[in-house]
Scaffold this motif. Structure first.
Motif, PDB file in Angstrom:
ATOM      1  N   ILE A  21       6.167  -0.941  -8.481  1.00  0.00           N
ATOM      2  CA  ILE A  21       7.466  -1.348  -7.918  1.00  0.00           C
ATOM      3  C   ILE A  21       8.228  -2.229  -8.910  1.00  0.00           C
ATOM      4  O   ILE A  21       9.431  -2.064  -9.112  1.00  0.00           O
ATOM      5  N   TYR A  22       7.520  -3.151  -9.554  1.00  0.00           N
ATOM      6  CA  TYR A  22       8.168  -4.029 -10.526  1.00  0.00           C
ATOM      7  C   TYR A  22       8.782  -3.222 -11.670  1.00  0.00           C
ATOM      8  O   TYR A  22       9.938  -3.429 -12.046  1.00  0.00           O
ATOM      9  N   ALA A  23       8.007  -2.297 -12.230  1.00  0.00           N
ATOM     10  CA  ALA A  23       8.505  -1.500 -13.354  1.00  0.00           C
ATOM     11  C   ALA A  23       9.682  -0.631 -12.919  1.00  0.00           C
ATOM     12  O   ALA A  23      10.667  -0.487 -13.653  1.00  0.00           O
ATOM     13  N   PHE A  24       9.623  -0.075 -11.722  1.00  0.00           N
ATOM     14  CA  PHE A  24      10.698   0.780 -11.224  1.00  0.00           C
ATOM     15  C   PHE A  24      11.995  -0.024 -11.049  1.00  0.00           C
ATOM     16  O   PHE A  24      13.062   0.381 -11.524  1.00  0.00           O
ATOM     17  N   ILE A  25      11.910  -1.174 -10.416  1.00  0.00           N
ATOM     18  CA  ILE A  25      13.103  -1.997 -10.197  1.00  0.00           C
ATOM     19  C   ILE A  25      13.630  -2.548 -11.512  1.00  0.00           C
ATOM     20  O   ILE A  25      14.837  -2.593 -11.748  1.00  0.00           O
ATOM     21  N   ASP A  26      12.730  -2.944 -12.409  1.00  0.00           N
ATOM     22  CA  ASP A  26      13.155  -3.441 -13.712  1.00  0.00           C
ATOM     23  C   ASP A  26      13.886  -2.354 -14.490  1.00  0.00           C
ATOM     24  O   ASP A  26      14.911  -2.617 -15.128  1.00  0.00           O
ATOM     25  N   CYS A  27      13.396  -1.141 -14.424  1.00  0.00           N
ATOM     26  CA  CYS A  27      14.049  -0.021 -15.107  1.00  0.00           C
ATOM     27  C   CYS A  27      15.429   0.241 -14.515  1.00  0.00           C
ATOM     28  O   CYS A  27      16.394   0.470 -15.243  1.00  0.00           O
ATOM     29  N   LEU A  28      15.523   0.203 -13.204  1.00  0.00           N
ATOM     30  CA  LEU A  28      16.818   0.446 -12.559  1.00  0.00           C
ATOM     31  C   LEU A  28      17.838  -0.640 -12.874  1.00  0.00           C
ATOM     32  O   LEU A  28      19.037  -0.356 -13.008  1.00  0.00           O
ATOM     33  N   ASN A  29      17.396  -1.874 -13.018  1.00  0.00           N
ATOM     34  CA  ASN A  29      18.306  -2.989 -13.277  1.00  0.00           C
ATOM     35  C   ASN A  29      18.668  -3.155 -14.746  1.00  0.00           C
ATOM     36  O   ASN A  29      19.572  -3.911 -15.061  1.00  0.00           O
ATOM     37  N   THR A  30      17.969  -2.497 -15.631  1.00  0.00           N
ATOM     38  CA  THR A  30      18.247  -2.602 -17.059  1.00  0.00           C
ATOM     39  C   THR A  30      19.467  -1.751 -17.404  1.00  0.00           C
ATOM     40  O   THR A  30      19.527  -0.576 -17.038  1.00  0.00           O
ATOM     41  N   PRO A  31      20.451  -2.321 -18.117  1.00  0.00           N
ATOM     42  CA  PRO A  31      21.615  -1.522 -18.524  1.00  0.00           C
ATOM     43  C   PRO A  31      21.207  -0.358 -19.424  1.00  0.00           C
ATOM     44  O   PRO A  31      20.267  -0.470 -20.215  1.00  0.00           O
ATOM     45  N   GLU A  32      21.926   0.734 -19.284  1.00  0.00           N
ATOM     46  CA  GLU A  32      21.605   1.969 -20.011  1.00  0.00           C
ATOM     47  C   GLU A  32      21.552   1.752 -21.526  1.00  0.00           C
ATOM     48  O   GLU A  32      20.697   2.302 -22.217  1.00  0.00           O
ATOM     49  N   ASN A  33      22.451   0.930 -22.050  1.00  0.00           N
ATOM     50  CA  ASN A  33      22.510   0.752 -23.510  1.00  0.00           C
ATOM     51  C   ASN A  33      21.374  -0.127 -24.053  1.00  0.00           C
ATOM     52  O   ASN A  33      21.198  -0.229 -25.248  1.00  0.00           O
ATOM     53  N   GLN A  34      20.599  -0.766 -23.178  1.00  0.00           N
ATOM     54  CA  GLN A  34      19.488  -1.597 -23.638  1.00  0.00           C
ATOM     55  C   GLN A  34      18.133  -0.905 -23.526  1.00  0.00           C
ATOM     56  O   GLN A  34      17.130  -1.427 -24.002  1.00  0.00           O
ATOM     57  N   VAL A  35      18.089   0.247 -22.890  1.00  0.00           N
ATOM     58  CA  VAL A  35      16.826   0.965 -22.720  1.00  0.00           C
ATOM     59  C   VAL A  35      16.415   1.550 -24.064  1.00  0.00           C
ATOM     60  O   VAL A  35      17.223   2.154 -24.775  1.00  0.00           O
ATOM     61  N   ARG A  36      15.139   1.385 -24.406  1.00  0.00           N
ATOM     62  CA  ARG A  36      14.645   1.876 -25.691  1.00  0.00           C
ATOM     63  C   ARG A  36      13.880   3.184 -25.512  1.00  0.00           C
ATOM     64  O   ARG A  36      13.305   3.439 -24.462  1.00  0.00           O
ATOM     65  N   GLY A  37      13.882   3.965 -26.553  1.00  0.00           N
ATOM     66  CA  GLY A  37      13.022   5.153 -26.601  1.00  0.00           C
ATOM     67  C   GLY A  37      13.620   6.394 -25.958  1.00  0.00           C
ATOM     68  O   GLY A  37      13.926   7.350 -26.640  1.00  0.00           O
ATOM     69  N   PRO A  75      16.137   8.167 -22.558  1.00  0.00           N
ATOM     70  CA  PRO A  75      17.212   7.836 -21.612  1.00  0.00           C
ATOM     71  C   PRO A  75      16.640   7.173 -20.362  1.00  0.00           C
ATOM     72  O   PRO A  75      15.478   7.375 -19.998  1.00  0.00           O
ATOM     73  N   LYS A  76      17.466   6.417 -19.701  1.00  0.00           N
ATOM     74  CA  LYS A  76      17.025   5.653 -18.534  1.00  0.00           C
ATOM     75  C   LYS A  76      16.473   6.558 -17.434  1.00  0.00           C
ATOM     76  O   LYS A  76      15.447   6.264 -16.824  1.00  0.00           O
ATOM     77  N   ILE A  77      17.115   7.686 -17.198  1.00  0.00           N
ATOM     78  CA  ILE A  77      16.660   8.605 -16.142  1.00  0.00           C
ATOM     79  C   ILE A  77      15.265   9.146 -16.450  1.00  0.00           C
ATOM     80  O   ILE A  77      14.443   9.333 -15.548  1.00  0.00           O
ATOM     81  N   ALA A  78      14.980   9.362 -17.733  1.00  0.00           N
ATOM     82  CA  ALA A  78      13.647   9.827 -18.118  1.00  0.00           C
ATOM     83  C   ALA A  78      12.597   8.745 -17.817  1.00  0.00           C
ATOM     84  O   ALA A  78      11.501   9.056 -17.333  1.00  0.00           O
ATOM     85  N   TRP A  79      12.934   7.493 -18.079  1.00  0.00           N
ATOM     86  CA  TRP A  79      12.005   6.413 -17.772  1.00  0.00           C
ATOM     87  C   TRP A  79      11.760   6.304 -16.279  1.00  0.00           C
ATOM     88  O   TRP A  79      10.631   6.041 -15.847  1.00  0.00           O
ATOM     89  N   VAL A  80      12.800   6.501 -15.475  1.00  0.00           N
ATOM     90  CA  VAL A  80      12.631   6.448 -14.017  1.00  0.00           C
ATOM     91  C   VAL A  80      11.637   7.513 -13.574  1.00  0.00           C
ATOM     92  O   VAL A  80      10.724   7.247 -12.787  1.00  0.00           O
ATOM     93  N   PHE A  81      11.804   8.731 -14.083  1.00  0.00           N
ATOM     94  CA  PHE A  81      10.883   9.815 -13.711  1.00  0.00           C
ATOM     95  C   PHE A  81       9.459   9.541 -14.200  1.00  0.00           C
ATOM     96  O   PHE A  81       8.480   9.809 -13.490  1.00  0.00           O
ATOM     97  N   ILE A  82       9.321   9.011 -15.397  1.00  0.00           N
ATOM     98  CA  ILE A  82       7.989   8.700 -15.931  1.00  0.00           C
ATOM     99  C   ILE A  82       7.304   7.645 -15.061  1.00  0.00           C
ATOM    100  O   ILE A  82       6.119   7.765 -14.719  1.00  0.00           O
ATOM    101  N   ILE A  83       8.063   6.620 -14.681  1.00  0.00           N
ATOM    102  CA  ILE A  83       7.482   5.560 -13.844  1.00  0.00           C
ATOM    103  C   ILE A  83       7.067   6.119 -12.492  1.00  0.00           C
ATOM    104  O   ILE A  83       5.985   5.821 -11.979  1.00  0.00           O
ATOM    105  N   LEU A  84       7.923   6.949 -11.899  1.00  0.00           N
ATOM    106  CA  LEU A  84       7.616   7.493 -10.576  1.00  0.00           C
ATOM    107  C   LEU A  84       6.458   8.499 -10.623  1.00  0.00           C
ATOM    108  O   LEU A  84       5.583   8.482  -9.762  1.00  0.00           O
ATOM    109  N   LEU A  85       6.445   9.395 -11.620  1.00  0.00           N
ATOM    110  CA  LEU A  85       5.432  10.445 -11.673  1.00  0.00           C
ATOM    111  C   LEU A  85       4.059   9.935 -12.103  1.00  0.00           C
ATOM    112  O   LEU A  85       3.035  10.402 -11.613  1.00  0.00           O
TER     113      LEU A  85
END
Length: 139
Positions: free
Chosen positions: A15-31, A33-43
């Motif tokens: 839950i922490y990683a999911f909410i942290d990912c959602l609250n992080t601005p798109e331009n600060q996400v590394r590696g 895209p943000k949507i890919a990180w959301v799916f990785i965290i959920l799956l």
């Protein structure tokens, strides 16, 4: 009760990683895209791969309190150093501007007060002389 503790810890990290990912601005996400990180965290959250990957590789690096780059040779620009308000020229300038506005407002109020006092004196003097500006009584 203790046998549920590992599951609760995994769920909390998920839950922490999911909410942290959602609250992080798109331009600060590394590696990725943000949507890919959301799916990785959920799956991959159940086996901790997704949340740990986000915390290690996707989450933006935080600057430490001293300022500067978080890692040696970091690519971030020069960090702005904190300045006390009494040493900050912009803050002091804003105080002077605000003080000038307050002084002008105070002068306007004083002038208005003098004008009203003068009007009251005229009315009092005029009514005692019998020359008041009172309208005639209707009758």
């Amino acid at each position: 009760m203790l046998r549920y503790l590992p599951f609760l810890l995994i769920l909390a990290l998920w839950i922490y990683a999911f909410i942290d990912c959602l609250n992080t601005p798109e331009n600060q996400v590394r590696g990725l895209p943000k949507i890919a990180w959301v799916f990785i965290i959920l799956l991959f959250g159940e086996v901790l791969i997704g949340p740990v990957a986000w915390l290690v590789a996707g989450r933006p690096r935080r600057e430490h309190a001293g300022g500067g780059a978080p890692w040696p040779g970091g690519s971030r620009g020069p960090a702005q150093k904190w300045v006390a308000p009494d040493d900050n020229p912009e803050f002091l300038r804003s105080l002077k501007d605000e003080n000038k506005k307050d002084e002008a407002l105070l002068k306007d109020w004083e002038a208005d007060l003098r004008r009203r006092e003068e009007e009251l004196r005229r009315k009092e003097n005029g009514s005692s002389d019998g020359e008041g500006n009172n309208p005639p009584a209707k009758g």
